[in-house]
Design an enzyme around this catalytic site. Structure first.
Site, PDB file in Angstrom:
ATOM      1  N   ASP A 157       0.858  -1.185   0.000  1.00 29.75           N
ATOM      2  CA  ASP A 157       0.000   0.000   0.000  1.00 29.75           C
ATOM      3  C   ASP A 157       0.889   1.228   0.000  1.00 29.75           C
ATOM      4  OD1 ASP A 157      -2.345   1.798   0.559  1.00 29.75           O
ATOM      5  OD2 ASP A 157      -3.306  -0.126   0.927  1.00 29.75           O
ATOM      6  N   HIS A 228      -2.584   3.157  -4.677  1.00 30.91           N
ATOM      7  CA  HIS A 228      -2.062   2.655  -3.399  1.00 30.91           C
ATOM      8  C   HIS A 228      -0.632   2.127  -3.574  1.00 30.91           C
ATOM      9  CE1 HIS A 228      -5.626   3.019  -0.817  1.00 30.91           C
ATOM     10  NE2 HIS A 228      -6.347   2.678  -1.878  1.00 30.91           N
ATOM     11  N   GLU A 292      -9.815   2.810  -5.203  1.00 37.96           N
ATOM     12  CA  GLU A 292      -9.421   4.168  -4.814  1.00 37.96           C
ATOM     13  C   GLU A 292      -8.205   4.651  -5.612  1.00 37.96           C
ATOM     14  OE1 GLU A 292     -10.894   4.177  -0.174  1.00 37.96           O
ATOM     15  OE2 GLU A 292      -8.907   3.393  -0.632  1.00 37.96           O
TER      16      GLU A 292
END
Length: 505
Positions: A157, A228, A292
Site C-alpha cells: 500500500d 495505493h 481508490e
C-alpha cells in the site's frame, strides 16, 4: 458451544474418553488431518487399523468437497469426508469439543456438516502496520478454528511494501520503511515521530503458506495496483508519472494521489511482481487491488493521454479499467484468477467478466456485478470492516461508523436470493464473504485481536452455518467460546488504547 454451528447435530448418550496414547487409523490422503488432530489432542499416537479414532476419505461425499461427518460413540471417534478439506474442518470441530480443563472427554454425538459458502475469508492488512511473522501463524490457526478457508493478505500500500521481490531490492530497502505514522483518522495533523517498517522474505511466506494449507486455509495475496503504490514509487519513482520527483513512503492515512504510469516500464514491473508473487502463493486467486485510484496524474501525463487516445478511450480516467484488464490477462497466462475491489459508480469503464470482484462499498454493487456475469465476494464495509468501532464506549478505533456484533451476524451475503457461484469459476454468483481488518489504527497484534473478536465469530457463522439459527442462539453459545479463545491466547493480552477520533496537536 460450537461456532460456527454445524448444519446438523444430533446428541448421543455417553462420552468418549481420549486415551493417553492415541490409536489412530487414517486413510491414504488423511495424513495431514491426522497429524493436526494429534497436535491438538497433545498425546502420543500409534497408527493402526483397529478402533478408537478413525479418519476416512471416501473420494465421494454427499456433503461436498468441504463437508464431513463426525460420529462419536463411547468406543470410537469416526471422521469421514470426501476430500482432505472436509477432514481438516472436522478436526477443528473436535478441537472445539475438547473440554478446557484438559480432561479430553468428548460428548457422544453425530454431526453432518457442510459450509454455506465456498469463500470464507478474512483480510489482514500488514501494509499499514507490519505484523510479526509469528502472529500470522497464530492468526491462521485461529481462522482454521472458525472454519475460515481464506486469509487475504494485504501486502502492499502507500504506507509500506511487505514482500521481497527478486531484482527489485529497493522495494524492501526503501519501500518497506516510513519515517513516522499519522496519529488518529485521515486528515489528522499529528504524527508519532516513530519509524516503522518490516517485510517478509519469500521463504518466510512460503513457510506460512504451507502451515496454512495444513489447516485448510489458503492465502490470497494482494498487490494493490495501479493506485495505493506510494511505497513502490518511493523506491522506484520511474514507475510513476513524475519520474524525476523523488517521494518518500507515505506517512499519512487516506489515499495518496501517486499512482503507476501506463508506460512499458510500469507493466514490466507489474508482470514481474505478479509472477513472483504467484510463485510463492499457489492459490487459484490473486488480488490486484484496483480500488481508490485517483487519476489526476494521468490527466496531465502525455504518456497517459497518448495511451488513452490510442485505445479510443474518452478520458484518461478510463485507463483504470484497461490497466486492470491487462493485469487480468497476465494472471490468466499464469493460470490464475484475478480478484479486484469493486468500484461501481466510482470509476468509469468495465472489467472482464472473468475477474472476481470484492464488493466493499455496498452489497447492491455486488448484486449488480453478479448480473454482469462476475463472481463476487460480498464484503460491504458497514457489515465487514472490523477496523470500525464495535460500539461507542470504551477503547475504540477513531472511525465514525460503527459495526456491532449483531450487525455482522445479521448480514446475509445472499440477500435477495442471489445465487452461489461455482468454485471452479464457471458460474456467476456470490462466491462468499470476508471480514476486513485494516490496520491504520491497529499497530500491534493485540490491537488486531481486539478488533477481530468476537466479530470474526459472528461472520464465521454467517459464512458457514444454515440461516435458521438466530442471533439469540449465537449469543448464548458465545461466552463459552470466548473462554476457549482466551485460553488459546486469541484475545488481547493487555489493554489496548486507540488514538481519539478528534486528534489535535
Amino acid at each position: 458451544m460450537l461456532i460456527p454451528y454445524p448444519a446438523s447435530l444430533t446428541p448421543g448418550s455417553g462420552y468418549f474418553t481420549v486415551p493417553p496414547t492415541l490409536r489412530i487409523s487414517a486413510d491414504s490422503g488423511a495424513g495431514r488431518a491426522a497429524k493436526l488432530l494429534i497436535d491438538y489432542l497433545d498425546r502420543p499416537a500409534s497408527f493402526h487399523s483397529g478402533p478408537s479414532i478413525r479418519l476416512e476419505l471416501t473420494g465421494e461425499h454427499d456433503l461436498g468437497p468441504e463437508g464431513y461427518s463426525l460420529t462419536i460413540t463411547p468406543d470410537e471417534l469416526r471422521l469421514v469426508a470426501g476430500a482432505e478439506a472436509g477432514l481438516l474442518h472436522g478436526v477443528q470441530t473436535v478441537r472445539q469439543l475438547l473440554p478446557l480443563d484438559g480432561s479430553a472427554v468428548l460428548p457422544c454425538l453425530r454431526i453432518q456438516d457442510t459450509p454455506r459458502l465456498p469463500w470464507r475469508g478474512v483480510l489482514l492488512d500488514v501494509a499499514r502496520h507490519f505484523m510479526p511473522l509469528e502472529f500470522l501463524y497464530e492468526f491462521v490457526d485461529l481462522l482454521a478454528l472458525h472454519k475460515y478457508n481464506v486469509l487475504h493478505l494485504h501486502l502492499t500500500d502507500d504506507q509500506g511494501w511487505r514482500i521481497e521481490i527478486d531484482g527489485w531490492p529497493r522495494l524492501t530497502e526503501v519501500g518497506a520503511w516510513r519515517t513516522e505514522s499519522m496519529v488518529g483518522p485521515a486528515g489528522s495533523t499529528v504524527f508519532n515521530g516513530e519509524p516503522h517498517g518490516g517485510f517478509y522474505t519469500q521463504r518466510e511466506l512460503t513457510g506460512l503458506v504451507e502451515f496454512a494449507a495444513a489447516r485448510g486455509v489458503r492465502i490470497v495475496p494482494e498487490i494493490d495496483l495501479p493506485g495505493h503504490v506510494r511505497a513502490a514509487l518511493a523506491a522506484y519513482p520511474e514507475l510513476g508519472n513524475r519520474p524525476d520527483t523523488p517521494i518518500p513512503v507515505w506517512t499519512e492515512w487516506g489515499v495518496s494521489p501517486d499512482i503507476l504510469g501506463v508506460h512499458d516500464k510500469a507493466f514490466e514491473f507489474c508482470r514481474d511482481v505478479l509472477g513472483q508473487t504467484a510463485a510463492v502463493f499457489p492459490s487459484q486467486h490473486l488480488h490486484i487491488g484496483g480500488d481508490e485510484c485517483p487519476t489526476v496524474q494521468w490527466e496531465t501525463s502525455p504518456v497517459a493521454q497518448a495511451r488513452a487516445a490510442s485505445l479510443g478511450l474518452g478520458t484518461t480516467a478510463e485507463l483504470r479499467g484497461w490497466f486492470l484488464g491487462e493485469l487480468h490477462k497476465t494472471l490468466e497466462e499464469l493460470g490464475r484468477r484475478a480478484v479486484c475491489w469493486d468500484e461501481t459508480g466510482h470509476s468509469p469503464g468495465s472489467l472482464p467478466a472473468g475477474m472476481t470482484l470484492t464488493a466493499w462499498r455496498d452489497a447492491v454493487h455486488g448484486a449488480l456485478a453478479v448480473d454482469r456475469g462476475h463472481q463476487v465476494i460480498m464484503a460491504p464495509h458497514t457489515s465487514t470492516y472490523f477496523d470500525y468501532p464495535e460500539g461507542d464506549t470504551g477503547d475504540q478505533p477513531p472511525r465514525e461508523l460503527i459495526t456491532t456484533l449483531q450487525d455482522v451476524h445479521r448480514f446475509d451475503p445472499l440477500a435477495g436470493g442471489l445465487p452461489i457461484a461455482s468454485p471452479d469459476g464457471t458460474q456467476a454468483g456470490v462466491l462468499g464473504t470476508q471480514a476486513q481488518l485494516w490496520t491504520e489504527h491497529a499497530p500491534t497484534p493485540d490491537h488486531v485481536r481486539h478488533l477481530a473478536f468476537p466479530r470474526l465469530c459472528a461472520l464465521a457463522e454467517t459464512a458457514w452455518s444454515p440461516t435458521s439459527r438466530g442471533y439469540a442462539d449465537f449469543v448464548q453459545r458465545l461466552p463459552g467460546h470466548l473462554q476457549r479463545l482466551r485460553a488459546l491466547g486469541a484475545l488481547p493480552r493487555q489493554r489496548v488504547r486507540f488514538a481519539p477520533r478528534n486528534t489535535v496537536p
